[in-house]
Design an enzyme around this catalytic site. Structure first.
Site, mmCIF file in Angstrom:
data_model
loop_
_atom_site.group_PDB
_atom_site.id
_atom_site.type_symbol
_atom_site.label_atom_id
_atom_site.label_comp_id
_atom_site.label_asym_id
_atom_site.label_seq_id
_atom_site.Cartn_x
_atom_site.Cartn_y
_atom_site.Cartn_z
ATOM 1 N N GLN A 295 0.825 -1.204 0.000
ATOM 2 C CA GLN A 295 0.000 0.000 0.000
ATOM 3 C C GLN A 295 0.860 1.255 0.000
ATOM 4 O O GLN A 295 0.349 2.361 -0.167
ATOM 5 C CB GLN A 295 -0.894 0.013 1.247
ATOM 6 C CG GLN A 295 -1.812 -1.186 1.374
ATOM 7 C CD GLN A 295 -2.412 -1.258 2.760
ATOM 8 O OE1 GLN A 295 -3.326 -0.510 3.092
ATOM 9 N NE2 GLN A 295 -1.894 -2.159 3.592
ATOM 10 N N ASP B 23 6.239 4.803 -1.235
ATOM 11 C CA ASP B 23 7.621 5.251 -1.067
ATOM 12 C C ASP B 23 8.617 4.546 -1.983
ATOM 13 O O ASP B 23 9.796 4.906 -2.010
ATOM 14 C CB ASP B 23 8.056 5.103 0.394
ATOM 15 C CG ASP B 23 7.798 3.703 0.952
ATOM 16 O OD1 ASP B 23 7.947 2.708 0.199
ATOM 17 O OD2 ASP B 23 7.431 3.595 2.148
ATOM 18 N N HIS C 135 -1.390 1.402 -4.308
ATOM 19 C CA HIS C 135 -1.828 2.798 -4.294
ATOM 20 C C HIS C 135 -0.899 3.712 -5.086
ATOM 21 O O HIS C 135 -0.900 4.931 -4.882
ATOM 22 C CB HIS C 135 -1.957 3.291 -2.853
ATOM 23 C CG HIS C 135 -3.010 2.558 -2.075
ATOM 24 N ND1 HIS C 135 -2.951 2.390 -0.705
ATOM 25 C CD2 HIS C 135 -4.139 1.930 -2.483
ATOM 26 C CE1 HIS C 135 -4.010 1.701 -0.307
ATOM 27 N NE2 HIS C 135 -4.738 1.414 -1.367
ATOM 28 N N CYS D 179 1.265 20.681 -17.107
ATOM 29 C CA CYS D 179 1.769 19.558 -17.892
ATOM 30 C C CYS D 179 2.375 20.097 -19.189
ATOM 31 O O CYS D 179 1.688 20.768 -19.968
ATOM 32 C CB CYS D 179 0.637 18.585 -18.197
ATOM 33 S SG CYS D 179 1.056 17.326 -19.432
ATOM 34 N N GLY E 292 0.086 -2.936 16.817
ATOM 35 C CA GLY E 292 -1.265 -2.400 16.900
ATOM 36 C C GLY E 292 -2.254 -3.342 16.260
ATOM 37 O O GLY E 292 -1.894 -4.333 15.610
#
Length: 394
Positions: free
Chosen positions: A136, A139, A155, A235, A331
């Site tokens: 997901q 980076d 993503h 663009c 978590g």
């Protein structure tokens, strides 16, 4: 007709789950459970390799923020709300704010590197234990750490821009140079922040203390900054050849004297090559993610709470196929009961694993354990040799 998959933020902090097996509370025991997870025969009819599904938590040790960790964005910044796709494409002022924050954050992201967790995934792939990675994260750390493993960036990625009109892609480094040229005062501020070390530390909490708050998607929150002064380029392809709009009319691509996009332009808006919140995931990406799940026999979930539906549905798909699931996350995770409700309380990891440990500590220890037990004739050596032979025949 199936509804499109839309990325929507789920902000709630999820309570931690139960450790599985119950003995896997220490590093050696967690390694043992994961070792069993990987070397045990998969359920009847399933391939032997694993799919990896990762989230922001795996990149925390590289200096990036996550969403729901101890210092996660949703915990330390209760007012944080990511920009939505419809806001970005429709609102010039919203784009100014987005690109100003992204301009400040890009240097830290570009200078960050994959960590031990990412390279451990590579080593698991080298051992024949990982058949594909779905991340997901935007980076590109998986992309750099293990280019030979099939990796799907669910993503998208921040290393490029895409035009919302013509779909042309541009490299982010070039775009960053243009932002610097169009915004000299902001460029000076960024240079001062780098010089002071505000952006140079790998500790996101320390950056927050120095007045620059980093967020998981590489942007920086600078309270009371004059975002309305920020400019961004149009663009270049659309500026040179304005495209046709849906009604057949030629679009307008207007720029100021320096080449910055200006109203009343109706095309030529550049956005990061990521799936923004509220934006549809491309059908091809969705299909490719399902293909990775359907062609592996186990699922290893790393550093994600599965709060985003696009990720959670893949975990559910794996579970519905009968794939054993292992979760390494600090978590809680969404739908945790569903993933582990039917496994034996006495199993030792083959049916499923759930531990709360850092991926950059646990995964390298797992690789070391597997390699140590991969002597000729060992169970792991036989397993990986068999997998290689099967791949030769396929």
């Amino acid at each position: 007709m199936r509804k499109p998959v839309i990325r929507i933020p789920y902000r709630d902090i999820i309570s931690p789950g139960v450790t599985i097996p119950s003995t896997a509370t220490t590093l050696p025991r967690a390694v043992e459970a994961l070792h069993n997870f990987f070397i045990s025969p998969p359920p009847l009819g399933l391939p032997p390799s694993a799919a990896v599904l990762s989230g922001a938590g795996i990149s925390v040790s590289s200096g990036l923020a996550d969403y729901r960790g101890v210092n996660g964005t949703y915990r330390v910044n209760k007012t944080y709300r990511p920009i939505y796709y419809h806001e970005f494409v429709a609102n010039h002022e919203a784009r100014k704010r987005y690109w100003a924050r992204s301009f400040l954050g890009w240097t830290s992201l570009a200078n960050s590197k994959p960590n031990f967790g990412h390279y451990a995934v590579k080593q698991l792939g080298d051992l024949g234990l990982v058949g594909g990675v779905i991340t997901q994260n935007v980076d590109s750390f998986h992309h750099h750490a293990h280019p030979n493993i099939h990796t799907l960036e669910l993503h998208g990625y921040l290393r490029a821009l895409v035009c919302t009109s013509c779909r042309e892609q541009l490299p982010r480094d070039t775009f960053q140079q243009e932002l610097s040229r169009l915004n000299p005062a902001w460029a000076d501020f960024l240079a001062e922040a780098i010089e002071s070390g505000s952006l140079d530390t790998a500790n996101s909490a320390e950056r927050n203390v120095k007045g620059i708050r980093s967020n998981p998607d590489g942007d920086v929150d600078l309270p009371q900054a004059p975002y309305s002064t920020f400019r961004y380029p149009a663009c270049p392809r659309c500026f040179a050849r304005p495209p046709l709009l849906e009604d057949g009319k030629k679009a307008i691509v207007a720029v100021d004297s320096d080449g910055a996009w200006t109203p009343p332009s109706t095309a030529g808006v550049l956005k990061p090559a990521v799936v923004m919140f509220g934006e549809n995931i491309a059908a091809k990406v969705k299909e490719d993610a399902e293909h990775i799940i359907d062609n592996t026999g186990r699922l290893l979930i790393l550093g994600t709470s599965l709060a985003t539906y696009s990720a959670w549905r893949l975990a559910k798909r794996a579970k519905d196929r009968g794939m054993p699931v292992a979760v390494i996350n600090l978590g809680g995770i969404r739908g945790e009961d569903m993933l582990f409700e039917d496994i034996s309380p006495n199993q030792t990891g083959a049916e499923g694993v759930r531990v709360e440990m850092s991926t950059d500590v646990l995964l390298p220890a797992l690789v070391e354990s597997i390699r140590k037990n991969s002597s000729p004739g060992s169970e792991v050596e036989t397993y990986t040799a068999g997998l290689a032979f099967k791949e030769m025949l396929s």
